[in-house]
Design a protein around this motif. Structure first.
Motif, PDB file in Angstrom:
ATOM      1  N   SER A  11       4.016   1.401  -3.494  1.00  0.00           N
ATOM      2  CA  SER A  11       3.994   0.343  -4.511  1.00  0.00           C
ATOM      3  C   SER A  11       2.975   0.699  -5.599  1.00  0.00           C
ATOM      4  CB  SER A  11       3.585  -0.982  -3.863  1.00  0.00           C
ATOM      5  OG  SER A  11       2.189  -0.971  -3.590  1.00  0.00           O
ATOM      6  N   ARG A  12       2.766  -0.234  -6.527  1.00  0.00           N
ATOM      7  CA  ARG A  12       1.761   0.001  -7.563  1.00  0.00           C
ATOM      8  C   ARG A  12       0.343   0.049  -6.985  1.00  0.00           C
ATOM      9  NH1 ARG A  12       5.729  -3.225  -9.761  1.00  0.00           N
ATOM     10  NH2 ARG A  12       6.426  -2.914 -11.910  1.00  0.00           N
ATOM     11  N   ALA A  13       0.177  -0.254  -5.710  1.00  0.00           N
ATOM     12  CA  ALA A  13      -1.131  -0.077  -5.072  1.00  0.00           C
ATOM     13  C   ALA A  13      -1.539   1.401  -5.108  1.00  0.00           C
ATOM     14  CB  ALA A  13      -1.094  -0.586  -3.633  1.00  0.00           C
ATOM     15  N   PRO A  33       3.217  -5.824   4.654  1.00  0.00           N
ATOM     16  CA  PRO A  33       4.681  -5.735   4.709  1.00  0.00           C
ATOM     17  C   PRO A  33       5.307  -6.553   3.582  1.00  0.00           C
ATOM     18  CG  PRO A  33       3.754  -6.287   6.875  1.00  0.00           C
ATOM     19  CD  PRO A  33       2.633  -6.361   5.882  1.00  0.00           C
ATOM     20  N   TRP A  34       6.413  -6.049   3.048  1.00  0.00           N
ATOM     21  CA  TRP A  34       7.046  -6.711   1.890  1.00  0.00           C
ATOM     22  C   TRP A  34       7.390  -8.167   2.202  1.00  0.00           C
ATOM     23  CZ3 TRP A  34       6.516  -4.243  -2.508  1.00  0.00           C
ATOM     24  CH2 TRP A  34       6.419  -2.852  -2.504  1.00  0.00           C
ATOM     25  N   ASP A  35       7.762  -8.445   3.464  1.00  0.00           N
ATOM     26  CA  ASP A  35       8.174  -9.821   3.785  1.00  0.00           C
ATOM     27  C   ASP A  35       6.980 -10.740   4.047  1.00  0.00           C
ATOM     28  OD1 ASP A  35       7.411  -8.759   6.195  1.00  0.00           O
ATOM     29  OD2 ASP A  35       9.202  -9.364   7.303  1.00  0.00           O
ATOM     30  N   LYS A  36       5.774 -10.218   3.864  1.00  0.00           N
ATOM     31  CA  LYS A  36       4.577 -11.060   4.071  1.00  0.00           C
ATOM     32  C   LYS A  36       3.867 -11.373   2.746  1.00  0.00           C
ATOM     33  CE  LYS A  36       4.588 -10.862   8.673  1.00  0.00           C
ATOM     34  NZ  LYS A  36       5.736 -11.615   9.140  1.00  0.00           N
ATOM     35  N   LEU A  37       4.447 -10.913   1.628  1.00  0.00           N
ATOM     36  CA  LEU A  37       3.733 -11.064   0.350  1.00  0.00           C
ATOM     37  C   LEU A  37       3.572 -12.520  -0.073  1.00  0.00           C
ATOM     38  CD1 LEU A  37       5.223  -8.138  -1.800  1.00  0.00           C
ATOM     39  CD2 LEU A  37       3.071  -8.226  -0.551  1.00  0.00           C
ATOM     40  N   LYS A  38       4.492 -13.383   0.371  1.00  0.00           N
ATOM     41  CA  LYS A  38       4.400 -14.795  -0.046  1.00  0.00           C
ATOM     42  C   LYS A  38       3.744 -15.662   1.042  1.00  0.00           C
ATOM     43  CE  LYS A  38       6.912 -13.316  -3.545  1.00  0.00           C
ATOM     44  NZ  LYS A  38       6.275 -12.481  -4.518  1.00  0.00           N
ATOM     45  N   ASP A  39       3.212 -15.022   2.085  1.00  0.00           N
ATOM     46  CA  ASP A  39       2.505 -15.776   3.121  1.00  0.00           C
ATOM     47  C   ASP A  39       1.171 -16.293   2.556  1.00  0.00           C
ATOM     48  OD1 ASP A  39       4.529 -15.101   4.796  1.00  0.00           O
ATOM     49  OD2 ASP A  39       3.275 -14.066   6.284  1.00  0.00           O
ATOM     50  N   GLY A  49       1.572 -13.184  -5.166  1.00  0.00           N
ATOM     51  CA  GLY A  49       2.394 -12.706  -4.057  1.00  0.00           C
ATOM     52  C   GLY A  49       2.946 -11.320  -4.322  1.00  0.00           C
ATOM     53  N   LYS A  50       2.148 -10.487  -4.994  1.00  0.00           N
ATOM     54  CA  LYS A  50       2.567  -9.114  -5.306  1.00  0.00           C
ATOM     55  C   LYS A  50       1.439  -8.146  -4.960  1.00  0.00           C
ATOM     56  CE  LYS A  50       5.620 -10.521  -9.002  1.00  0.00           C
ATOM     57  NZ  LYS A  50       6.237 -10.167 -10.248  1.00  0.00           N
ATOM     58  N   VAL A  51       1.800  -6.901  -4.758  1.00  0.00           N
ATOM     59  CA  VAL A  51       0.785  -5.880  -4.554  1.00  0.00           C
ATOM     60  C   VAL A  51       0.710  -5.008  -5.813  1.00  0.00           C
ATOM     61  CG1 VAL A  51       0.790  -5.823  -2.050  1.00  0.00           C
ATOM     62  CG2 VAL A  51       2.504  -4.479  -3.274  1.00  0.00           C
ATOM     63  N   PRO A  52      -0.499  -4.487  -6.102  1.00  0.00           N
ATOM     64  CA  PRO A  52      -1.684  -4.526  -5.261  1.00  0.00           C
ATOM     65  C   PRO A  52      -2.420  -5.858  -5.290  1.00  0.00           C
ATOM     66  CG  PRO A  52      -2.205  -3.422  -7.321  1.00  0.00           C
ATOM     67  CD  PRO A  52      -0.727  -3.698  -7.337  1.00  0.00           C
ATOM     68  N   GLY A  53      -3.152  -6.067  -4.165  1.00  0.00           N
ATOM     69  CA  GLY A  53      -4.222  -7.045  -4.138  1.00  0.00           C
ATOM     70  C   GLY A  53      -5.507  -6.236  -4.034  1.00  0.00           C
ATOM     71  N   PHE A  62      -6.082  -9.082  -9.508  1.00  0.00           N
ATOM     72  CA  PHE A  62      -4.715  -8.574  -9.465  1.00  0.00           C
ATOM     73  C   PHE A  62      -4.452  -7.839 -10.780  1.00  0.00           C
ATOM     74  CE2 PHE A  62      -3.318 -12.103 -12.112  1.00  0.00           C
ATOM     75  CZ  PHE A  62      -3.939 -13.237 -11.620  1.00  0.00           C
ATOM     76  N   GLU A  63      -3.313  -7.213 -10.880  1.00  0.00           N
ATOM     77  CA  GLU A  63      -2.882  -6.324 -11.975  1.00  0.00           C
ATOM     78  C   GLU A  63      -3.490  -4.925 -11.786  1.00  0.00           C
ATOM     79  OE1 GLU A  63      -0.488  -6.416 -14.141  1.00  0.00           O
ATOM     80  OE2 GLU A  63       0.054  -8.425 -13.543  1.00  0.00           O
ATOM     81  N   SER A  64      -2.624  -4.010 -11.346  1.00  0.00           N
ATOM     82  CA  SER A  64      -3.068  -2.660 -10.979  1.00  0.00           C
ATOM     83  C   SER A  64      -3.905  -1.971 -12.065  1.00  0.00           C
ATOM     84  CB  SER A  64      -1.859  -1.790 -10.637  1.00  0.00           C
ATOM     85  OG  SER A  64      -0.913  -1.798 -11.697  1.00  0.00           O
ATOM     86  N   LEU A  65      -3.452  -2.075 -13.320  1.00  0.00           N
ATOM     87  CA  LEU A  65      -4.135  -1.306 -14.371  1.00  0.00           C
ATOM     88  C   LEU A  65      -5.488  -1.937 -14.724  1.00  0.00           C
ATOM     89  CD1 LEU A  65      -1.042  -0.469 -16.630  1.00  0.00           C
ATOM     90  CD2 LEU A  65      -1.961   0.828 -14.700  1.00  0.00           C
TER      91      LEU A  65
HETATM   92  N1  LIG Z   1       2.019  -5.976 -13.113  1.00  0.00           N
HETATM   93  C1  LIG Z   1       1.734  -6.000 -11.709  1.00  0.00           C
HETATM   94  C2  LIG Z   1       3.053  -5.822 -10.972  1.00  0.00           C
HETATM   95  C3  LIG Z   1       2.919  -6.052  -9.482  1.00  0.00           C
HETATM   96  C4  LIG Z   1       4.262  -5.904  -8.777  1.00  0.00           C
HETATM   97  O1  LIG Z   1       5.315  -6.294  -9.295  1.00  0.00           O
HETATM   98  N2  LIG Z   1       4.225  -5.301  -7.578  1.00  0.00           N
HETATM   99  C5  LIG Z   1       5.447  -5.141  -6.824  1.00  0.00           C
HETATM  100  C6  LIG Z   1       5.350  -3.895  -5.963  1.00  0.00           C
HETATM  101  S1  LIG Z   1       5.117  -2.409  -6.892  1.00  0.00           S
HETATM  102  C7  LIG Z   1       5.607  -6.319  -5.884  1.00  0.00           C
HETATM  103  O2  LIG Z   1       4.671  -6.724  -5.233  1.00  0.00           O
HETATM  104  N3  LIG Z   1       6.823  -6.832  -5.777  1.00  0.00           N
HETATM  105  C8  LIG Z   1       7.134  -7.881  -4.859  1.00  0.00           C
HETATM  106  C9  LIG Z   1       7.671  -9.098  -5.529  1.00  0.00           C
HETATM  107  O3  LIG Z   1       7.836  -9.101  -6.766  1.00  0.00           O
HETATM  108  O4  LIG Z   1       7.949 -10.060  -4.808  1.00  0.00           O
HETATM  109  C10 LIG Z   1       0.740  -4.884 -11.368  1.00  0.00           C
HETATM  110  O5  LIG Z   1       0.750  -3.847 -12.058  1.00  0.00           O
HETATM  111  O6  LIG Z   1      -0.072  -5.039 -10.455  1.00  0.00           O
END
Ligand SMILES: N[C@@H](CCC(=O)N[C@@H](CS)C(=O)NCC(=O)O)C(=O)O
Length: 198
Positions: A11-13, A33-39, A49-53, A62-65
């Motif tokens: 992922s973007r992590a 795990p992808w199915d735990k992101l909204k836990d 609810g997205k990675v990276p955290g 949050f926000e990778s960059l």
């Molecule tokens: N702009 C955010 C995007 C984060 C993002 O969309 N991550 C994806 C994985 S690469 C994710 O968690 N997707 C799961 C979802 O959207 O439910 C960042 O750069 O951190």
């Protein structure tokens, strides 16, 4: 206490792990795990609810960059992060350019390639629309090795992480040879080696 980076290396992590490894800053990697992101337990780390955290002591981001800009400035000023305001502004410019001008155009191709999305028309349209955008990068790199200053910086790491998505999505970028060679230089850094220190 070591920084904590949450999210799959697919992922973007991976961008954030690359930045930490580039500077040799120790971190704890927590795969989610992808199915735990909204836990609720993960929403407490990243409410999107997205990675990276990311956590560094009391700080949660949050926000990778943006996380990379923080890591680079805190642990790599004078190395990965510029020491003067002009170059700092240039690093922010290339980071935001990558996030806003490039990423939305190359993302559909990555989604299609990895079976997460099925909009092949959007993928193809993005691959066309990104051409003049990458030409800007190519022109900038015609007589220089790195985006800002004389050495690899967070600008290269952030923009390279995003432009690399074109490759992951099988978008041919050979029409921008300077940008292509720069991307090769970015992606061949030893910090991107899976064996690089965590
Ligand atoms: N702009 C955010 C995007 C984060 C993002 O969309 N991550 C994806 C994985 S690469 C994710 O968690 N997707 C799961 C979802 O959207 O439910 C960042 O750069 O951190």
């Amino acid at each position: 206490m070591a920084m904590k980076i949450y999210g799959s290396p697919m992922s973007r992590a991976s961008r954030v792990m690359w930045c930490a490894k580039e500077l040799g800053v120790p971190f704890e990697h927590i795969d989610v795990p992808w199915d735990k992101l909204k836990d609720p337990s993960f929403l407490a780390v990243n409410p999107n609810g997205k990675v990276p955290g990311f956590c560094d002591g009391e700080l949660k981001l949050f926000e990778s960059l943006a996380i990379n800009l923080y890591i680079a400035k805190k642990y790599g000023t004078g190395e990965l992060y510029p020491t003067n305001i002009d170059d700092e502004a240039r690093a922010l410019q290339w980071t935001l350019w990558a996030a806003t001008e490039v990423e939305p155009l190359v993302l559909p191709a990555v989604m299609v390639k990895f079976g997460i999305g099925s909009d092949a028309a959007a993928a193809q349209a993005g691959a066309e629309k990104v051409k003049p955008v990458l030409k800007v990068l190519d022109d900038h790199l015609k007589d220089r090795e790195w985006l800002v200053g004389e050495t690899f910086s967070v600008a290269d790491l952030n923009a390279g992480s995003v432009v690399a998505m074109a490759r992951y999505g099988d978008i041919d970028i050979s029409y921008v040879p300077n940008a292509s060679a720069w991307l090769d230089r970015c992606l061949s850094r030893s910090s991107r080696n899976p064996a690089a220190r965590e």
